[in-house]
Design a protein around this motif. Sequence first.
Motif, PDB file in Angstrom:
ATOM      1  N   LEU A   1      -5.256   0.669   5.465  1.00 34.74           N
ATOM      2  CA  LEU A   1      -6.689   0.893   5.306  1.00 34.74           C
ATOM      3  C   LEU A   1      -7.002   2.389   5.268  1.00 34.74           C
ATOM      4  N   ALA A   2      -6.326   3.167   6.118  1.00 37.77           N
ATOM      5  CA  ALA A   2      -6.528   4.616   6.109  1.00 37.77           C
ATOM      6  C   ALA A   2      -6.075   5.213   4.778  1.00 37.77           C
ATOM      7  N   PHE A   3      -4.955   4.743   4.254  1.00 39.13           N
ATOM      8  CA  PHE A   3      -4.433   5.215   2.970  1.00 39.13           C
ATOM      9  C   PHE A   3      -5.407   4.860   1.851  1.00 39.13           C
ATOM     10  N   ALA A   4      -5.939   3.635   1.892  1.00 43.00           N
ATOM     11  CA  ALA A   4      -6.897   3.201   0.870  1.00 43.00           C
ATOM     12  C   ALA A   4      -8.158   4.050   0.908  1.00 43.00           C
ATOM     13  N   ALA A   5      -8.653   4.333   2.111  1.00 41.00           N
ATOM     14  CA  ALA A   5      -9.851   5.159   2.240  1.00 41.00           C
ATOM     15  C   ALA A   5      -9.593   6.574   1.730  1.00 41.00           C
ATOM     16  N   GLN A   6      -8.421   7.110   2.046  1.00 40.47           N
ATOM     17  CA  GLN A   6      -8.075   8.479   1.656  1.00 40.47           C
ATOM     18  C   GLN A   6      -7.958   8.625   0.147  1.00 40.47           C
ATOM     19  N   HIS A   7      -7.441   7.580  -0.518  1.00 37.95           N
ATOM     20  CA  HIS A   7      -7.155   7.669  -1.957  1.00 37.95           C
ATOM     21  C   HIS A   7      -8.163   6.905  -2.815  1.00 37.95           C
ATOM     22  N   GLY A   8      -9.198   6.376  -2.196  1.00 37.09           N
ATOM     23  CA  GLY A   8     -10.218   5.680  -2.969  1.00 37.09           C
ATOM     24  C   GLY A   8      -9.743   4.385  -3.596  1.00 37.09           C
ATOM     25  N   ILE A   9      -8.796   3.712  -2.949  1.00 37.42           N
ATOM     26  CA  ILE A   9      -8.272   2.452  -3.466  1.00 37.42           C
ATOM     27  C   ILE A   9      -9.203   1.319  -3.035  1.00 37.42           C
ATOM     28  N   ARG A  10      -9.617   0.499  -3.992  1.00 40.04           N
ATOM     29  CA  ARG A  10     -10.505  -0.602  -3.655  1.00 40.04           C
ATOM     30  C   ARG A  10     -10.265  -1.761  -4.607  1.00 40.04           C
ATOM     31  N   ALA A  11     -10.537  -2.941  -4.096  1.00 42.32           N
ATOM     32  CA  ALA A  11     -10.415  -4.130  -4.924  1.00 42.32           C
ATOM     33  C   ALA A  11     -11.568  -4.208  -5.915  1.00 42.32           C
ATOM     34  N   GLN A  12     -11.290  -4.741  -7.089  1.00 50.15           N
ATOM     35  CA  GLN A  12     -12.350  -5.072  -8.030  1.00 50.15           C
ATOM     36  C   GLN A  12     -12.860  -6.454  -7.657  1.00 50.15           C
ATOM     37  N   THR A  13     -14.139  -6.554  -7.341  1.00 52.93           N
ATOM     38  CA  THR A  13     -14.656  -7.771  -6.739  1.00 52.93           C
ATOM     39  C   THR A  13     -15.843  -8.351  -7.496  1.00 52.93           C
ATOM     40  N   GLU A  14     -15.961  -9.669  -7.389  1.00 56.87           N
ATOM     41  CA  GLU A  14     -17.137 -10.407  -7.828  1.00 56.87           C
ATOM     42  C   GLU A  14     -17.733 -11.048  -6.579  1.00 56.87           C
ATOM     43  N   HIS A  15     -19.052 -10.956  -6.411  1.00 55.54           N
ATOM     44  CA  HIS A  15     -19.667 -11.385  -5.162  1.00 55.54           C
ATOM     45  C   HIS A  15     -20.544 -12.628  -5.343  1.00 55.54           C
TER      46      HIS A  15
END
Length: 334
Positions: A293-307
């Motif tokens: 989660l820290a790595f994702a936050a640091q590098h702007g990694i996020r899932a492409q989502t439909e809500h």
Amino acid sequence: MITAYAATTTGGTFEPISFDPGPLASHDVEIAVQHCGICHSDLSMWQNEWGMSRYPLVPGHEVVGTVSALGAQVTHLKIGQAVGLGWQAGYCMTCSTCMGGDHNLCDQAQGTIIGRHGGFADKVRAQAASVIALPEGLDMASAGPLLCAGITVFNPLVQFDIKPTDKVAVIGIGGLGHLALQFVRAWGCEVTAFSSSQSKAQEARDLGAHHVIDSRDPKALKAVAGQFDLILSTVNVKLDWNSYIGALKPKGRLHLVGATLEPLQLNVFPMLMKQRSVSASPVGSPQVMADMLAFAAQHGIRAQTEHFAFEQVNEAMARVESGHARYRVVLSRD
């Protein structure tokens, strides 16, 4: 009382239910659910594909919310804190595996939706050790899929000491694969995407792939023989695994994180001569999840989502079942 959406039969319609969870255990946490991703594993449990589902079934193991209650012995979290909960909701905390930091491999690990009610609900409970504080800068609305899909593809990078100079390929550009491409690119590796859908080629490059190969083309597979340090398979279908073994460097690894149900048909000789290996893994330990989660936050990694709203759970499950989601479906509250 907790209100939730449950299926009472295999593949049945989700209907509202209410239940009393009883007193909160001293080492447990109650989470007020704001978002809950829908994973293919939720679909498998709903349809009892693995033969372990119990009904009424409340799926949901990509839970994002805030702490609403703490057990008397929980000191590392606080009321109102943003947290996440993934596939596992508890561990024995005493076996050699847990004591060695590999909680996710504990024989007594408790599945969040196996024998207990998951996150298709207004609240969910879990052992505090399995509840992960979300780092600042992480978007809560899209964070849920990181707690299952994200950790599943991130964990091998840690476990096998993947280096930034390695060449890594990802099979499948879907719920797992689209996150794998982002993680591997941010890790510093040269990234190749194998996809059977050429309509996804540009999207794969946008997600981080340096190269895209048509997995249906035998000539393309032969052209990359001996090139990869790691091939990460995110699919749950039968493939020509020997062709991918042939694409590995000496000491290379084909690693499976997609739940392929059919037995693998492998020729041992090409593996033996080049010391290649085949392996698989589930989700990661709580510490690796926190690091992910820290790595994702640091590098702007996020899932492409439909809500979808929680009340639209049946439509949301149908969307996942159709295979048309790009790439993860999330239930969300306003």
